[in-house]
Design a protein around this motif. Sequence first.
Motif, PDB file in Angstrom:
ATOM      1  N   THR A  13       0.187   4.596   1.338  1.00 27.61           N
ATOM      2  CA  THR A  13      -0.486   5.235   2.068  1.00 27.61           C
ATOM      3  C   THR A  13      -0.458   6.876   2.084  1.00 27.61           C
ATOM      4  OG1 THR A  13       1.037   5.128   4.170  1.00 27.61           O
ATOM      5  CG2 THR A  13      -0.499   3.586   3.890  1.00 27.61           C
ATOM      6  N   ILE A  68       0.971  -1.246  -0.087  1.00 27.88           N
ATOM      7  CA  ILE A  68       0.047   0.051   0.228  1.00 27.88           C
ATOM      8  C   ILE A  68       0.771   1.276  -0.040  1.00 27.88           C
ATOM      9  CG2 ILE A  68      -1.699   1.294   1.317  1.00 27.88           C
ATOM     10  CD1 ILE A  68      -2.461  -1.628   2.638  1.00 27.88           C
ATOM     11  N   TYR A  77      -7.414  -5.456   8.405  1.00 28.12           N
ATOM     12  CA  TYR A  77      -7.279  -4.632   6.987  1.00 28.12           C
ATOM     13  C   TYR A  77      -8.413  -4.708   6.275  1.00 28.12           C
ATOM     14  CZ  TYR A  77      -6.298  -3.242   2.245  1.00 28.12           C
ATOM     15  OH  TYR A  77      -5.964  -2.440   1.268  1.00 28.12           O
ATOM     16  N   VAL A  78      -9.290  -3.637   5.924  1.00 28.00           N
ATOM     17  CA  VAL A  78     -10.394  -4.083   5.029  1.00 28.00           C
ATOM     18  C   VAL A  78      -9.980  -3.248   3.646  1.00 28.00           C
ATOM     19  CG1 VAL A  78     -12.844  -3.184   4.953  1.00 28.00           C
ATOM     20  CG2 VAL A  78     -11.664  -3.434   7.027  1.00 28.00           C
ATOM     21  N   SER A  79     -10.267  -4.408   2.725  1.00 28.66           N
ATOM     22  CA  SER A  79      -9.883  -3.894   1.409  1.00 28.66           C
ATOM     23  C   SER A  79     -11.114  -2.949   0.667  1.00 28.66           C
ATOM     24  CB  SER A  79      -9.615  -5.063   0.400  1.00 28.66           C
ATOM     25  OG  SER A  79     -11.264  -5.737   0.244  1.00 28.66           O
ATOM     26  N   ASN A  80     -10.679  -2.471  -0.437  1.00 21.94           N
ATOM     27  CA  ASN A  80     -11.720  -1.421  -1.143  1.00 21.94           C
ATOM     28  C   ASN A  80     -12.996  -2.286  -1.364  1.00 21.94           C
ATOM     29  OD1 ASN A  80     -10.400  -2.684  -2.971  1.00 21.94           O
ATOM     30  ND2 ASN A  80      -9.779  -1.127  -4.311  1.00 21.94           N
ATOM     31  N   LYS A  81     -12.864  -3.607  -1.619  1.00 25.55           N
ATOM     32  CA  LYS A  81     -14.117  -4.439  -1.861  1.00 25.55           C
ATOM     33  C   LYS A  81     -14.852  -4.852  -0.486  1.00 25.55           C
ATOM     34  CE  LYS A  81     -12.213  -6.360  -5.958  1.00 25.55           C
ATOM     35  NZ  LYS A  81     -11.588  -7.520  -6.434  1.00 25.55           N
ATOM     36  N   ASN A  82     -14.396  -4.094   0.562  1.00 23.18           N
ATOM     37  CA  ASN A  82     -15.052  -4.424   2.090  1.00 23.18           C
ATOM     38  C   ASN A  82     -14.915  -5.740   2.269  1.00 23.18           C
ATOM     39  OD1 ASN A  82     -16.200  -2.934   4.109  1.00 23.18           O
ATOM     40  ND2 ASN A  82     -18.171  -3.623   3.521  1.00 23.18           N
ATOM     41  N   GLU A 123      -8.997  -1.194  13.359  1.00 27.66           N
ATOM     42  CA  GLU A 123      -7.754  -1.152  12.215  1.00 27.66           C
ATOM     43  C   GLU A 123      -6.381  -1.528  12.892  1.00 27.66           C
ATOM     44  OE1 GLU A 123      -7.806   3.036  10.807  1.00 27.66           O
ATOM     45  OE2 GLU A 123      -9.915   2.729  10.085  1.00 27.66           O
ATOM     46  N   LYS A 168       0.480   8.387  -0.597  1.00 32.13           N
ATOM     47  CA  LYS A 168       0.010   8.564  -2.112  1.00 32.13           C
ATOM     48  C   LYS A 168       1.280   9.337  -2.723  1.00 32.13           C
ATOM     49  CE  LYS A 168      -4.334   7.336  -1.653  1.00 32.13           C
ATOM     50  NZ  LYS A 168      -4.333   5.743  -1.492  1.00 32.13           N
TER      51      LYS A 168
END
Length: 166
Positions: A26, A24, A61-66, A57, A28
Amino acid sequence: MKKNFLLLILSFFINLLYSWDFTIDTDKNGKIDRWIKADVMKSWDLLDTNKNRKADELCFYVSNKNIVYLIEKEEMDSNADEKSDIFISIKVIDRDFFREISFDSNYDGNIDTIYYEKNDFRYMAKYDTNHNGFFDSIEEYSKNGSEIKQELIMDKWIDVEYSKIL
């Protein structure tokens, strides 16, 4: 014998299906600064320590697909030199999280601070205050707020008290 071997291979492939590695960026800036090894966790709500119905958290870890993943190991680069300087490992025992967080605070490649936590409570810390590769200070904490400090003085661990300035 063949049956045990087949079970071993089957468990290996099942583990591959549910174990993931994430990288990741983080902040950007185009550079990877967080590395996570995690497993899919379908029943994460059983381990919701603060009971807010959200994946904590600190351990998930929660992905962008939840999809919720239980973090096993995590590394972070806090000074953007593309080298890990924070290392976290997490173990779950019953319904408790045990985290070990190691820091290279002066970025010399050696761990000089380690925190030990159970759920969200830090119960011990070790420090290498002079950066010689040996931990020379230990702090232990209790939930009632008391603190025990020990320092390595002339090869002996000595209890130390510091007065607090308010």
